[in-house]
Design a protein around this motif. Structure first.
Motif, PDB file in Angstrom:
ATOM      1  N   GLU A  53       0.854  -1.192   0.000  1.00 20.05           N
ATOM      2  CA  GLU A  53       0.000   0.000   0.000  1.00 20.05           C
ATOM      3  C   GLU A  53       0.887   1.238   0.000  1.00 20.05           C
ATOM      4  OE1 GLU A  53      -2.200  -0.892   3.551  1.00 20.05           O
ATOM      5  OE2 GLU A  53      -3.935  -1.609   2.393  1.00 20.05           O
ATOM      6  N   ASN A  54       0.356   2.335  -0.523  1.00 13.80           N
ATOM      7  CA  ASN A  54       1.166   3.534  -0.707  1.00 13.80           C
ATOM      8  C   ASN A  54       1.816   4.013   0.592  1.00 13.80           C
ATOM      9  OD1 ASN A  54       0.264   3.349  -3.303  1.00 13.80           O
ATOM     10  ND2 ASN A  54      -1.156   5.066  -3.199  1.00 13.80           N
ATOM     11  N   GLU A  55       1.035   4.092   1.653  1.00  8.27           N
ATOM     12  CA  GLU A  55       1.563   4.589   2.919  1.00  8.27           C
ATOM     13  C   GLU A  55       2.670   3.689   3.461  1.00  8.27           C
ATOM     14  OE1 GLU A  55      -0.091   5.516   7.437  1.00  8.27           O
ATOM     15  OE2 GLU A  55      -1.513   5.440   5.757  1.00  8.27           O
ATOM     16  N   PHE A  56       2.467   2.376   3.337  1.00  2.00           N
ATOM     17  CA  PHE A  56       3.468   1.413   3.809  1.00  2.00           C
ATOM     18  C   PHE A  56       4.780   1.572   3.043  1.00  2.00           C
ATOM     19  CE2 PHE A  56       5.609  -2.664   3.229  1.00  2.00           C
ATOM     20  CZ  PHE A  56       5.778  -3.100   4.534  1.00  2.00           C
ATOM     21  N   LEU A  57       4.700   1.684   1.714  1.00  2.00           N
ATOM     22  CA  LEU A  57       5.905   1.799   0.892  1.00  2.00           C
ATOM     23  C   LEU A  57       6.664   3.090   1.176  1.00  2.00           C
ATOM     24  CD1 LEU A  57       4.526   0.448  -2.518  1.00  2.00           C
ATOM     25  CD2 LEU A  57       6.088  -0.726  -0.956  1.00  2.00           C
ATOM     26  N   LEU A  58       5.936   4.188   1.341  1.00  5.14           N
ATOM     27  CA  LEU A  58       6.589   5.469   1.618  1.00  5.14           C
ATOM     28  C   LEU A  58       7.287   5.444   2.976  1.00  5.14           C
ATOM     29  CD1 LEU A  58       3.809   7.845   0.241  1.00  5.14           C
ATOM     30  CD2 LEU A  58       6.069   7.445  -0.767  1.00  5.14           C
ATOM     31  N   ARG A  59       6.695   4.752   3.932  1.00  9.53           N
ATOM     32  CA  ARG A  59       7.337   4.627   5.241  1.00  9.53           C
ATOM     33  C   ARG A  59       8.581   3.744   5.153  1.00  9.53           C
ATOM     34  NH1 ARG A  59       3.307   2.783   7.665  1.00  9.53           N
ATOM     35  NH2 ARG A  59       3.851   0.588   7.912  1.00  9.53           N
TER      36      ARG A  59
ATOM     37  N   LEU B 223       9.494   4.611  -7.282  1.00 11.13           N
ATOM     38  CA  LEU B 223       8.993   5.504  -8.325  1.00 11.13           C
ATOM     39  C   LEU B 223       7.614   5.040  -8.786  1.00 11.13           C
ATOM     40  CD1 LEU B 223      12.243   5.723 -10.488  1.00 11.13           C
ATOM     41  CD2 LEU B 223      11.373   7.475  -8.917  1.00 11.13           C
ATOM     42  N   PRO B 224       6.684   5.976  -9.016  1.00 10.52           N
ATOM     43  CA  PRO B 224       5.360   5.576  -9.497  1.00 10.52           C
ATOM     44  C   PRO B 224       5.398   5.168 -10.963  1.00 10.52           C
ATOM     45  CG  PRO B 224       5.511   7.961  -9.339  1.00 10.52           C
ATOM     46  CD  PRO B 224       6.787   7.429  -8.771  1.00 10.52           C
ATOM     47  N   VAL B 225       4.700   4.080 -11.285  1.00 10.48           N
ATOM     48  CA  VAL B 225       4.530   3.670 -12.672  1.00 10.48           C
ATOM     49  C   VAL B 225       3.250   4.295 -13.228  1.00 10.48           C
ATOM     50  CG1 VAL B 225       4.272   1.712 -14.246  1.00 10.48           C
ATOM     51  CG2 VAL B 225       5.674   1.489 -12.190  1.00 10.48           C
TER      52      VAL B 225
ATOM     53  N   ASN C 169       0.451   1.746  -9.205  1.00  7.73           N
ATOM     54  CA  ASN C 169       1.582   0.827  -9.163  1.00  7.73           C
ATOM     55  C   ASN C 169       2.918   1.555  -9.077  1.00  7.73           C
ATOM     56  OD1 ASN C 169       0.067  -1.792  -9.675  1.00  7.73           O
ATOM     57  ND2 ASN C 169      -0.547  -0.619 -11.480  1.00  7.73           N
ATOM     58  N   TRP C 170       3.907   0.818  -8.527  1.00  2.00           N
ATOM     59  CA  TRP C 170       5.219   1.394  -8.265  1.00  2.00           C
ATOM     60  C   TRP C 170       6.333   0.503  -8.814  1.00  2.00           C
ATOM     61  CZ3 TRP C 170       5.556   5.922  -5.248  1.00  2.00           C
ATOM     62  CH2 TRP C 170       4.395   6.304  -4.570  1.00  2.00           C
ATOM     63  N   TYR C 171       7.482   1.144  -9.082  1.00  2.00           N
ATOM     64  CA  TYR C 171       8.734   0.414  -9.160  1.00  2.00           C
ATOM     65  C   TYR C 171       9.247   0.322  -7.729  1.00  2.00           C
ATOM     66  CZ  TYR C 171       8.873   1.025 -14.250  1.00  2.00           C
ATOM     67  OH  TYR C 171       8.582   0.982 -15.595  1.00  2.00           O
ATOM     68  N   ILE C 172       9.360  -0.896  -7.190  1.00  2.00           N
ATOM     69  CA  ILE C 172       9.685  -1.085  -5.778  1.00  2.00           C
ATOM     70  C   ILE C 172      11.118  -1.599  -5.663  1.00  2.00           C
ATOM     71  CG2 ILE C 172       9.045  -2.304  -3.666  1.00  2.00           C
ATOM     72  CD1 ILE C 172       6.216  -2.637  -4.863  1.00  2.00           C
ATOM     73  N   PRO C 173      12.029  -0.791  -5.094  1.00  2.00           N
ATOM     74  CA  PRO C 173      13.410  -1.271  -4.903  1.00  2.00           C
ATOM     75  C   PRO C 173      13.439  -2.509  -4.011  1.00  2.00           C
ATOM     76  CG  PRO C 173      13.272   1.109  -4.565  1.00  2.00           C
ATOM     77  CD  PRO C 173      11.861   0.594  -4.658  1.00  2.00           C
ATOM     78  N   VAL C 174      14.274  -3.464  -4.354  1.00  2.00           N
ATOM     79  CA  VAL C 174      14.297  -4.734  -3.632  1.00  2.00           C
ATOM     80  C   VAL C 174      14.683  -4.543  -2.177  1.00  2.00           C
ATOM     81  CG1 VAL C 174      16.697  -5.264  -4.251  1.00  2.00           C
ATOM     82  CG2 VAL C 174      15.087  -7.121  -3.833  1.00  2.00           C
TER      83      VAL C 174
END
Length: 307
Positions: free
Chosen positions: A44-50, A293-295, A299-304
């Motif tokens: 989720e957006n909030e989780f990823l940003l944190r 980064l937002p796709v 959806n996002w590009y999520i760094p490993v």
């Protein structure tokens, strides 16, 4: 508690239901190694940003060092451990003591060949007949021996996602070794550099990603709500996280800027229709990007390194 779970409840006369807590412990997760707060990975957006604020960048060379080394505590402690010696001893004691009677193994060399063949399937769909043929055993024997590996916590089956609106879905599970270092040892990858440049680099990358997300739930005492979807046209979403009536799709790619991966999520659209509709939540591509980064809007590009 002990190093293996086969005899954990053996000989206990009562069920102890409601009076015992069972915690499954796998190898160390990336979050544990960097001392990051634990929590189930739900994109989720909030989780990823944190997570961006909590997690340092994980370059590909450091990532494959971690993949090759594995997640065993002894190999990640301050003391020096020889990688080959450690896994050689681990496999020998596993064969000779933990598995021999349970799996009814008469030929240790053949079972070792089976372990190596199973490791070659990590990150791939399981084919019992092909695996059995490779080791010259019967498919029922291969199935039984794999059950032993699952019970031992060495192997995890990622089951296919099922929904009445999805037709022509592949039914076979995908196989993942829970310790990438053990799989690398069995397949004779002598260093992180050779593994990174080798033919199975993508399989090991996917295995590590799935394991980290799997551990994020296990370490919080939750059953991982994970699956994958693949249709007969070989279109595949590598990982689906289903929770609270919502499905979060994730693609997994060993690339810094994977393109067109998000388009695969369109094969999931039918699940949002009808009586048993599920919401399709935010997702993205777990990859080697340097930043979150937002796709598109969802959806996002999520760094490993965020896993």
């Amino acid at each position: 508690t002990r190093s293996q779970a086969f005899e954990l409840m053996h000989g206990v006369s009562e069920s102890l239901a409601g009076r015992i807590g069972i915690v499954n412990l796998l190898g160390l997760s990336h979050g544990e190694l960097i001392d990051r707060p634990a929590g189930p990975f739900v994109p989720e957006n909030e989780f990823l940003l944190r997570r961006v604020e909590e997690s340092p960048l994980l370059p590909m060379s450091d990532l494959f060092d971690q993949i090759w080394q594995g997640s065993m505590p002894a190999l990640n402690s301050a003391s020096e451990q020889d990688w080959n010696c450690y896994y050689s001893s681990y496999v020998q004691t596993f064969l000779q003591r933990d598995v021999k009677e349970l799996a009814q193994v008469n030929d240790e060399l053949q079972f070792y060949r089976f372990l190596c063949a199973a490791a070659s399937y990590t990150g791939s769909m399981l084919n019992y007949a092909a695996l059995a043929k490779e080791v010259e055993i019967t498919p029922p024997t291969a199935k039984q021996w794999l059950k032993v590996l699952v019970a031992a916590g060495l192997v995890y089956f990622l089951e296919p996602f099922a929904h009445p609106n999805l037709k022509y879905a592949v039914k076979a599970p995908k196989l993942y070794f829970t310790d990438t270092g053990l799989a690398a040892y069995l397949l004779r990858w002598s260093s992180a550099a050779t593994l990174e440049a080798g033919a199975m680099a993508s399989n090991f990358f996917e295995t590590w990603v799935v394991n980290e997300i799997y551990k994020s739930f296990i370490n919080c005492g939750q059953i991982p709500p994970l699956s994958y979807f693949r249709d007969f046209n070989t279109k595949e979403v590598e990982l689906l996280i289903e929770t609270d009536g919502c499905v979060y799709p994730l693609a997994i790619r060993k690339s810094a800027q994977p393109v067109k991966e998000i388009k695969k999520f369109e094969i999931l659209k039918p699940i949002a229709e009808g009586e048993k509709a599920l919401r399709i939540g935010s997702g993205g591509v777990v990859c080697l990007a340097n930043d979150l980064l937002p796709v598109d809007a969802k959806n996002w590009y999520i760094p490993v390194g965020l896993l």
